[in-house]
Design a protein around this motif. Sequence first.
Motif, PDB file in Angstrom:
ATOM      1  N   GLY A  42     -15.105  80.532  28.330  1.00  0.00           N
ATOM      2  CA  GLY A  42     -14.103  80.054  29.270  1.00  0.00           C
ATOM      3  C   GLY A  42     -13.887  80.879  30.514  1.00  0.00           C
ATOM      4  O   GLY A  42     -12.908  80.665  31.219  1.00  0.00           O
ATOM      5  N   VAL A  43     -14.806  81.785  30.815  1.00  0.00           N
ATOM      6  CA  VAL A  43     -14.620  82.651  31.975  1.00  0.00           C
ATOM      7  C   VAL A  43     -15.349  82.134  33.217  1.00  0.00           C
ATOM      8  O   VAL A  43     -14.815  82.184  34.316  1.00  0.00           O
ATOM      9  CB  VAL A  43     -15.093  84.100  31.657  1.00  0.00           C
ATOM     10  N   CYS A  44     -16.541  81.566  33.062  1.00  0.00           N
ATOM     11  CA  CYS A  44     -17.391  81.290  34.226  1.00  0.00           C
ATOM     12  C   CYS A  44     -17.268  79.882  34.810  1.00  0.00           C
ATOM     13  O   CYS A  44     -17.669  79.679  35.940  1.00  0.00           O
ATOM     14  CB  CYS A  44     -18.854  81.559  33.877  1.00  0.00           C
TER      15      CYS A  44
ATOM     16  N   ASP B  29     -18.686  72.358  16.267  1.00  0.00           N
ATOM     17  CA  ASP B  29     -19.263  72.818  17.538  1.00  0.00           C
ATOM     18  C   ASP B  29     -18.347  72.483  18.700  1.00  0.00           C
ATOM     19  O   ASP B  29     -17.594  71.508  18.648  1.00  0.00           O
ATOM     20  CB  ASP B  29     -20.615  72.137  17.805  1.00  0.00           C
ATOM     21  N   THR B  30     -18.428  73.259  19.752  1.00  0.00           N
ATOM     22  CA  THR B  30     -17.774  72.890  21.007  1.00  0.00           C
ATOM     23  C   THR B  30     -18.683  71.914  21.729  1.00  0.00           C
ATOM     24  O   THR B  30     -19.862  71.750  21.381  1.00  0.00           O
ATOM     25  CB  THR B  30     -17.538  74.114  21.908  1.00  0.00           C
ATOM     26  N   VAL B  31     -18.162  71.284  22.761  1.00  0.00           N
ATOM     27  CA  VAL B  31     -18.969  70.371  23.576  1.00  0.00           C
ATOM     28  C   VAL B  31     -20.171  71.112  24.151  1.00  0.00           C
ATOM     29  O   VAL B  31     -21.304  70.620  24.087  1.00  0.00           O
ATOM     30  CB  VAL B  31     -18.110  69.728  24.685  1.00  0.00           C
ATOM     31  N   ALA B  32     -19.966  72.304  24.697  1.00  0.00           N
ATOM     32  CA  ALA B  32     -21.068  73.063  25.293  1.00  0.00           C
ATOM     33  C   ALA B  32     -22.129  73.402  24.251  1.00  0.00           C
ATOM     34  O   ALA B  32     -23.328  73.266  24.512  1.00  0.00           O
ATOM     35  CB  ALA B  32     -20.542  74.334  25.951  1.00  0.00           C
TER      36      ALA B  32
ATOM     37  N   CYS C  20     -17.087  74.631  26.857  1.00  0.00           N
ATOM     38  CA  CYS C  20     -17.140  75.703  25.862  1.00  0.00           C
ATOM     39  C   CYS C  20     -15.812  75.883  25.137  1.00  0.00           C
ATOM     40  O   CYS C  20     -15.758  76.559  24.103  1.00  0.00           O
ATOM     41  CB  CYS C  20     -17.576  77.014  26.498  1.00  0.00           C
ATOM     42  N   LEU C  21     -14.738  75.282  25.639  1.00  0.00           N
ATOM     43  CA  LEU C  21     -13.422  75.428  25.022  1.00  0.00           C
ATOM     44  C   LEU C  21     -12.953  74.171  24.298  1.00  0.00           C
ATOM     45  O   LEU C  21     -11.917  74.194  23.633  1.00  0.00           O
ATOM     46  CB  LEU C  21     -12.381  75.807  26.084  1.00  0.00           C
ATOM     47  N   VAL C  22     -13.700  73.083  24.419  1.00  0.00           N
ATOM     48  CA  VAL C  22     -13.279  71.797  23.845  1.00  0.00           C
ATOM     49  C   VAL C  22     -14.077  71.503  22.573  1.00  0.00           C
ATOM     50  O   VAL C  22     -15.302  71.390  22.624  1.00  0.00           O
ATOM     51  CB  VAL C  22     -13.480  70.649  24.861  1.00  0.00           C
ATOM     52  N   PRO C  23     -13.395  71.372  21.435  1.00  0.00           N
ATOM     53  CA  PRO C  23     -14.103  71.016  20.205  1.00  0.00           C
ATOM     54  C   PRO C  23     -14.664  69.593  20.294  1.00  0.00           C
ATOM     55  O   PRO C  23     -13.999  68.690  20.800  1.00  0.00           O
ATOM     56  CB  PRO C  23     -13.023  71.083  19.118  1.00  0.00           C
ATOM     57  N   LEU C  24     -15.887  69.419  19.822  1.00  0.00           N
ATOM     58  CA  LEU C  24     -16.508  68.099  19.809  1.00  0.00           C
ATOM     59  C   LEU C  24     -15.782  67.193  18.818  1.00  0.00           C
ATOM     60  O   LEU C  24     -15.407  67.624  17.734  1.00  0.00           O
ATOM     61  CB  LEU C  24     -17.980  68.231  19.396  1.00  0.00           C
ATOM     62  N   ARG C  25     -15.561  65.954  19.227  1.00  0.00           N
ATOM     63  CA  ARG C  25     -14.959  64.941  18.357  1.00  0.00           C
ATOM     64  C   ARG C  25     -15.895  63.741  18.263  1.00  0.00           C
ATOM     65  O   ARG C  25     -16.642  63.456  19.201  1.00  0.00           O
ATOM     66  CB  ARG C  25     -13.608  64.463  18.919  1.00  0.00           C
TER      67      ARG C  25
END
Length: 98
Positions: free
Chosen positions: A56-58, A25-28, A74-79
Motif C-alpha cells: 500500500g505504499v507505492c 489472496d489480495t486482488v494484486a 494490494c490492500l483489497v481482498p479478492l471476493r
Amino acid sequence: MHEGKPADALGFTFDGRALTARAGDTVAAALLANGIQACRQTPVSGAARGPYCMMGVCFDCLVVIDGVGNRQGCLVPLREGMRIETQAGRRHPDGARS
C-alpha cells in the motif's frame, strides 16, 4: 463453484477475462498469480504499471473494482465475482477519467 475449479478458488474477471485465484489472496496477488503484470496506465505518459510494493505504499497497483477506480489492489481482498479492470489514467470519485 463450477466444475474444474478447486474448492478454495474464487472466480473473478480482469478486463472481461474469467480467471480464478486462491481464497485469501489480495486482488494484486491474484493478478500476479494469473501472469498479469500491468494493471494500470499512468495519466501523463500512459506507461504500464503493476503491483510493486504489495503493502500500500507505492500506488502502482491501482485498479477499477466493480466500477470504482483508484482501488489499491494490494490492500483489497479478492471476493467471488469481482469485476476488475485496468485503470487508464486517473479516476475521479464520480468515475470520470482524466
